[in-house]
Scaffold this motif. Structure first.
Motif, PDB file in Angstrom:
ATOM      1  N   ARG A 172       0.824  -1.209   0.000  1.00  0.00           N
ATOM      2  CA  ARG A 172       0.000   0.000   0.000  1.00  0.00           C
ATOM      3  C   ARG A 172       0.860   1.261   0.000  1.00  0.00           C
ATOM      4  N   GLN A 173       2.001   1.186   0.676  1.00  0.00           N
ATOM      5  CA  GLN A 173       2.900   2.337   0.697  1.00  0.00           C
ATOM      6  C   GLN A 173       3.486   2.595  -0.689  1.00  0.00           C
ATOM      7  N   ARG A 174       3.832   1.512  -1.411  1.00  0.00           N
ATOM      8  CA  ARG A 174       4.348   1.667  -2.771  1.00  0.00           C
ATOM      9  C   ARG A 174       3.295   2.243  -3.702  1.00  0.00           C
ATOM     10  N   LYS A 175       2.063   1.740  -3.575  1.00  0.00           N
ATOM     11  CA  LYS A 175       0.979   2.263  -4.410  1.00  0.00           C
ATOM     12  C   LYS A 175       0.712   3.731  -4.135  1.00  0.00           C
ATOM     13  N   LEU A 176       0.760   4.098  -2.838  1.00  0.00           N
ATOM     14  CA  LEU A 176       0.546   5.497  -2.463  1.00  0.00           C
ATOM     15  C   LEU A 176       1.667   6.372  -3.013  1.00  0.00           C
ATOM     16  N   GLY A 177       2.909   5.869  -2.958  1.00  0.00           N
ATOM     17  CA  GLY A 177       4.029   6.629  -3.491  1.00  0.00           C
ATOM     18  C   GLY A 177       3.936   6.801  -4.993  1.00  0.00           C
ATOM     19  N   THR A 178       3.428   5.770  -5.686  1.00  0.00           N
ATOM     20  CA  THR A 178       3.271   5.859  -7.148  1.00  0.00           C
ATOM     21  C   THR A 178       2.223   6.891  -7.524  1.00  0.00           C
ATOM     22  N   LYS A 179       1.139   6.975  -6.769  1.00  0.00           N
ATOM     23  CA  LYS A 179       0.083   7.951  -7.064  1.00  0.00           C
ATOM     24  C   LYS A 179       0.557   9.381  -6.839  1.00  0.00           C
ATOM     25  N   LEU A 180       1.431   9.572  -5.852  1.00  0.00           N
ATOM     26  CA  LEU A 180       1.905  10.932  -5.522  1.00  0.00           C
ATOM     27  C   LEU A 180       2.940  11.423  -6.500  1.00  0.00           C
ATOM     28  N   GLN A 181       3.546  10.523  -7.305  1.00  0.00           N
ATOM     29  CA  GLN A 181       4.566  10.968  -8.273  1.00  0.00           C
ATOM     30  C   GLN A 181       3.971  11.644  -9.490  1.00  0.00           C
TER      31      GLN A 181
END
Length: 238
Positions: A229-238
């Motif tokens: 979930r942290q990786r997915k959240l980081g991908t959305k914020l990029q």
């Protein structure tokens, strides 16, 4: 006016003696042991909390064994009808009979079942074998000390005699041993079917009997899911 009349003629009051423990005034040891003797109540609260939030069938079975153990204790008390020592020492008691001690029977059932669960049911799947055995041994020693303290507190506070505590402990150990193997050999094979019932699915009741170490499993799954979930959240914020 009505309130004053009600207060002027109060009915006979009774206390809830389930958690009512008396100790000698000014006796620090007695006060500590009075709190210790309430540990079975804390264990029951812990079980209800686990069942509500985990809804795991083995935990429910463990709790059912504790309830059965208490029922056997009530039956034995009313068959044997042995009075408590020092009659009149305590004003409030759940039962006038003392053989066997329900606190002793409860705590020794819990400890014996927990011992068997730790050493026969839980198996570590990683390489930390020494660490696993260490924490199991430490926890076992702590539980043994708690059981001895609870048993001793019942004698020190004059709620039971040594024989009542001893036979209560023997009954708890015996029932705990029988209930553990009954759960393992009879109930556990039925858990998958019970978990598949529509009622069980509605209340999110689960079966974890095939998972060797539920603590390790929940830890690894939760950590993996949090990282995803942290990786997915980081991908959305990029």
């Amino acid at each position: 006016m009505a309130f004053e009349e009600q207060c002027s003629a109060p009915p006979r009051w009774r206390s809830i003696s389930l958690t009512h423990v008396e100790f000698p005034a000014g006796d620090l040891t007695g006060q500590v042991l009075a709190y210790t003797t309430l540990l079975p109540m804390a264990i029951l609260v812990g079980f209800v909390t686990l069942i509500v939030f985990k809804r795991e069938l083995h935990t429910i079975s463990f709790f059912g064994g504790l309830v059965l153990n208490e029922g056997v204790n009530w039956l034995l008390k009313h068959i044997l009808r042995e009075p408590r020592p020092c009659a009149g020492a305590h004003a409030t008691l759940t039962s006038e009979y003392g053989m066997p001690s329900s606190h002793s029977q409860f705590i020794w059932f819990f400890v014996v079942y927990f011992f068997l669960f730790l050493y026969l049911r839980m198996h570590q799947t990683n390489n930390a074998r020494c660490v696993e055995l260490l924490w199991r041994h430490i926890l076992s020693i702590i539980l043994l000390g708690v059981a001895l303290l609870v048993s001793y507190s019942r004698v020190y506070l004059l709620y039971h005699s040594w024989s009542q505590v001893f036979y209560g402990g023997m009954a708890g150990c015996t029932i705990g041993l029988i209930w553990f193997f009954f759960t393992q050999e009879v109930l556990t094979p039925l858990f998958p079917k019970i978990a598949a019932w529509p009622l069980s699915e509605f209340f999110l009741v689960r079966d974890t009997s095939l998972i060797p170490n539920i603590l390790w499993f929940e830890y690894t799954v939760t950590r993996s899911e949090a990282r995803n979930r942290q990786r997915k959240l980081g991908t959305k914020l990029q």
